[in-house]
Design a protein around this motif. Structure first.
Motif, PDB file in Angstrom:
ATOM      1  N   SER A  39       0.813  -1.215   0.000  1.00 51.84           N
ATOM      2  CA  SER A  39       0.000   0.000   0.000  1.00 51.84           C
ATOM      3  C   SER A  39       0.845   1.263   0.000  1.00 51.84           C
ATOM      4  CB  SER A  39      -0.902   0.017   1.236  1.00 51.84           C
ATOM      5  OG  SER A  39      -0.117   0.117   2.410  1.00 51.84           O
ATOM      6  N   GLY A  40       2.098   1.112   0.399  1.00 47.55           N
ATOM      7  CA  GLY A  40       2.976   2.267   0.527  1.00 47.55           C
ATOM      8  C   GLY A  40       2.874   2.973   1.859  1.00 47.55           C
ATOM      9  N   GLN A  41       2.044   2.450   2.745  1.00 44.68           N
ATOM     10  CA  GLN A  41       1.818   3.139   4.012  1.00 44.68           C
ATOM     11  C   GLN A  41       2.956   2.964   5.005  1.00 44.68           C
ATOM     12  OE1 GLN A  41      -2.084   1.771   5.306  1.00 44.68           O
ATOM     13  NE2 GLN A  41      -2.996   3.662   4.536  1.00 44.68           N
ATOM     14  N   SER A  42       3.707   1.883   4.868  1.00 46.81           N
ATOM     15  CA  SER A  42       4.807   1.630   5.799  1.00 46.81           C
ATOM     16  C   SER A  42       6.110   1.463   5.042  1.00 46.81           C
ATOM     17  CB  SER A  42       4.544   0.377   6.632  1.00 46.81           C
ATOM     18  OG  SER A  42       3.400   0.547   7.444  1.00 46.81           O
ATOM     19  N   SER A  45       9.407   5.083  -2.077  1.00 42.49           N
ATOM     20  CA  SER A  45       8.002   5.387  -2.322  1.00 42.49           C
ATOM     21  C   SER A  45       7.527   4.546  -3.494  1.00 42.49           C
ATOM     22  CB  SER A  45       7.816   6.886  -2.615  1.00 42.49           C
ATOM     23  OG  SER A  45       8.522   7.248  -3.793  1.00 42.49           O
ATOM     24  N   ARG A  46       6.226   4.580  -3.747  1.00 45.57           N
ATOM     25  CA  ARG A  46       5.708   3.806  -4.880  1.00 45.57           C
ATOM     26  C   ARG A  46       4.495   4.474  -5.483  1.00 45.57           C
ATOM     27  NH1 ARG A  46       4.872  -1.939  -2.622  1.00 45.57           N
ATOM     28  NH2 ARG A  46       4.287  -2.381  -4.795  1.00 45.57           N
ATOM     29  N   ASP A  47       4.314   4.187  -6.764  1.00 51.34           N
ATOM     30  CA  ASP A  47       3.124   4.618  -7.495  1.00 51.34           C
ATOM     31  C   ASP A  47       2.539   3.364  -8.111  1.00 51.34           C
ATOM     32  OD1 ASP A  47       1.222   5.598  -9.228  1.00 51.34           O
ATOM     33  OD2 ASP A  47       2.441   7.248  -9.938  1.00 51.34           O
ATOM     34  N   ASN A  48       1.545   2.784  -7.476  1.00 55.61           N
ATOM     35  CA  ASN A  48       0.995   1.512  -7.955  1.00 55.61           C
ATOM     36  C   ASN A  48       0.252   1.663  -9.276  1.00 55.61           C
ATOM     37  OD1 ASN A  48       2.099   0.026  -5.886  1.00 55.61           O
ATOM     38  ND2 ASN A  48       0.277   0.166  -4.587  1.00 55.61           N
TER      39      ASN A  48
END
Length: 125
Positions: free
Chosen positions: A54-57, A71-74
């Motif tokens: 989710s990128g939250q952690s 970071s990520r951009d799914n």
């Protein structure tokens, strides 16, 4: 099988910045825990940072804290590693890795299932 392709490496002067990208071939990549590792000449592969699906952690090695950001951009099936305040000790081949099994991965290479080919980062003094 998911294909991972890293990009963004290069040569930078000490104190400079680079942003690495890890692009995946599958849309389910958004469910995968992803990590970045690096391997300096003559040394083993070492954990740098990781991020949940989710990128939250996010999680960082001590040397990366405060300088690197994962970071990520799914929507783009891509994970990034922003690296600031680079120094010559950061010179290495940087790899991204993804875990397609359920559960989180830590800093151990064996916890990841898929690897990219790596991108070279060279920091000159």
């Amino acid at each position: 099988q998911v294909q991972l392709v890293e990009s963004g490496g290069g040569v930078v002067q000490a104190g400079g910045s680079l942003r690495l990208s890890c692009a995946a071939s599958r849309r389910s990549f958004g469910n995968y825990f992803v990590g970045w590792f690096r391997q300096a000449p003559g040394k083993g592969r070492r954990f740098v940072a990781s991020i949940t699906g989710s990128g939250q952690s996010t999680f960082y090695a001590d040397f990366a804290k405060g300088r690197f950001t994962i970071s990520r951009d799914n929507a783009k099936n891509t994970v990034y590693l922003q690296m600031n305040s680079l120094n010559p000790e950061d010179t290495a081949v940087y790899y991204c890795a993804a875990r397609s099994r359920t559960g989180r991965a830590g800093s151990n290479e064996d916890e990841y299932d898929h690897w990219g080919q790596g991108t070279q980062v060279t920091v000159s003094s």
